[in-house]
Design a protein around this motif. Sequence first.
Motif, short mmCIF file in Angstrom:
data_model
loop_
_atom_site.label_atom_id
_atom_site.label_comp_id
_atom_site.label_asym_id
_atom_site.label_seq_id
_atom_site.Cartn_x
_atom_site.Cartn_y
_atom_site.Cartn_z
N LEU A 38 0.87 -1.18 0.00
CA LEU A 38 0.00 0.00 0.00
C LEU A 38 0.90 1.23 0.00
CD1 LEU A 38 -2.73 1.53 0.46
CD2 LEU A 38 -2.32 1.25 2.92
N ILE A 39 0.64 2.18 -0.89
CA ILE A 39 1.46 3.39 -0.99
C ILE A 39 0.70 4.57 -0.43
CG2 ILE A 39 2.64 4.97 -2.56
CD1 ILE A 39 3.00 2.61 -4.48
N ALA A 40 1.27 5.23 0.59
CA ALA A 40 0.63 6.40 1.21
C ALA A 40 1.49 7.63 0.98
CB ALA A 40 0.43 6.15 2.70
N GLY A 57 7.18 -10.52 -7.98
CA GLY A 57 6.88 -10.85 -6.60
C GLY A 57 6.40 -9.68 -5.77
N ILE A 58 6.10 -8.52 -6.39
CA ILE A 58 5.59 -7.36 -5.66
C ILE A 58 4.35 -6.83 -6.38
CG2 ILE A 58 6.04 -5.00 -4.87
CD1 ILE A 58 8.97 -5.67 -4.68
N GLU A 59 3.31 -6.56 -5.62
CA GLU A 59 2.06 -6.06 -6.19
C GLU A 59 1.53 -4.89 -5.36
OE1 GLU A 59 -2.57 -7.52 -6.95
OE2 GLU A 59 -1.14 -8.80 -5.89
N VAL A 60 1.28 -3.76 -6.00
CA VAL A 60 0.68 -2.61 -5.31
C VAL A 60 -0.82 -2.83 -5.29
CG1 VAL A 60 0.29 -0.13 -5.33
CG2 VAL A 60 2.53 -1.04 -5.98
N VAL A 61 -1.39 -2.94 -4.07
CA VAL A 61 -2.82 -3.26 -3.96
C VAL A 61 -3.68 -2.05 -3.63
CG1 VAL A 61 -2.39 -5.65 -3.31
CG2 VAL A 61 -2.52 -3.88 -1.53
N ALA A 104 -7.02 3.69 7.34
CA ALA A 104 -8.25 3.02 6.91
C ALA A 104 -7.97 1.96 5.85
CB ALA A 104 -9.25 4.05 6.37
N ARG A 105 -7.15 2.32 4.87
CA ARG A 105 -6.84 1.38 3.77
C ARG A 105 -6.01 0.20 4.27
NH1 ARG A 105 -9.20 0.85 -0.74
NH2 ARG A 105 -7.47 1.01 -2.19
N ALA A 106 -5.13 0.44 5.23
CA ALA A 106 -4.33 -0.65 5.80
C ALA A 106 -5.23 -1.66 6.50
CB ALA A 106 -3.29 -0.10 6.76
N ALA A 107 -6.23 -1.16 7.24
CA ALA A 107 -7.17 -2.04 7.93
C ALA A 107 -8.02 -2.82 6.93
CB ALA A 107 -8.05 -1.22 8.85
N GLU A 108 -8.37 -2.16 5.82
CA GLU A 108 -9.22 -2.79 4.81
C GLU A 108 -8.47 -3.83 3.99
OE1 GLU A 108 -11.32 -1.49 0.56
OE2 GLU A 108 -10.54 0.03 1.91
N LEU A 109 -7.24 -3.50 3.59
CA LEU A 109 -6.49 -4.34 2.66
C LEU A 109 -5.49 -5.29 3.32
CD1 LEU A 109 -5.70 -1.55 0.02
CD2 LEU A 109 -7.41 -3.37 -0.20
N THR A 110 -5.12 -4.97 4.56
CA THR A 110 -4.05 -5.70 5.27
C THR A 110 -2.88 -6.06 4.35
OG1 THR A 110 -5.19 -7.83 4.97
CG2 THR A 110 -5.53 -6.65 7.06
N PRO A 111 -2.21 -5.05 3.80
CA PRO A 111 -1.06 -5.30 2.93
C PRO A 111 0.12 -5.85 3.74
CG PRO A 111 -1.16 -3.00 3.48
CD PRO A 111 -2.42 -3.61 4.04
N ASP A 112 1.09 -6.38 3.07
CA ASP A 112 2.30 -6.84 3.76
C ASP A 112 3.16 -5.65 4.17
OD1 ASP A 112 1.85 -9.74 3.35
OD2 ASP A 112 2.10 -9.22 1.24
#
Length: 223
Positions: free
Chosen positions: A7-9, A28-32, A43-51
């Motif tokens: 996730l990019i903030a 091996g890397i995906e921006v979600v 909010a987005r981190a809680a929603e997406l739970t990125p690595d």
Amino acid sequence: MTSIRVLIADDQVMVRQGFTVLLNAEPGIEVVGQAADGLDAVARAAELTPDVVLMDVRMPRLGGIEATRRIAAQLGTAVKVLVLTTFDLDDYVYEALRAGASGFLLKDASAAELAHAVRVVAAGDALLAPTVTKRLIAEFSRMSGASRPPLMERVGDLTERETEVLALIAQGLSNAEISARLVVAEQTVKTHVSRILLKLGLRDRTQAAVFAYETGLVRPSGY
């Protein structure tokens, strides 16, 4: 192989889009997802739970350091935060690490350095840009004139070997390097690291390094 989800903030659209293009081109890397400010990032981190969350320091509504602190409090070690900034000031580095960040990288890093940083942090290792390391050590030196008794009591919960491993973590050694230094199997080192984090209630190796400096267990002159 499962991709590392990122996730990019950042409050600048061009920066977010640029990082997205660079990282999506890496195997091996995906921006979600993307976030335009700190509140959105939480909010987005809680929603997406990125690595991994790439977190800018200066953003509107909520800064990156406080956003990092909230993500760490809500999601624990499930999400790693890599702080990205154009500034290499002491306070940003130190406060970002204390807030729960696993790494710190300047925005002028190359695409290869950025991808490497994401992989290192996702793997649970600490990462600091070489340009900020000396400043970080100086900050720890300034703050650790008198270690806090409660922290020192927690060091007493560690075995002699675990204390030794903690000191080596704080000096920036990887598991393989600690293994070679102590002449033990790398798996043994991993076990020690896991027990250290559990006993001290720490998130990751970065937090372990911060703890070692704050208690005075490791001094900057030891580098």
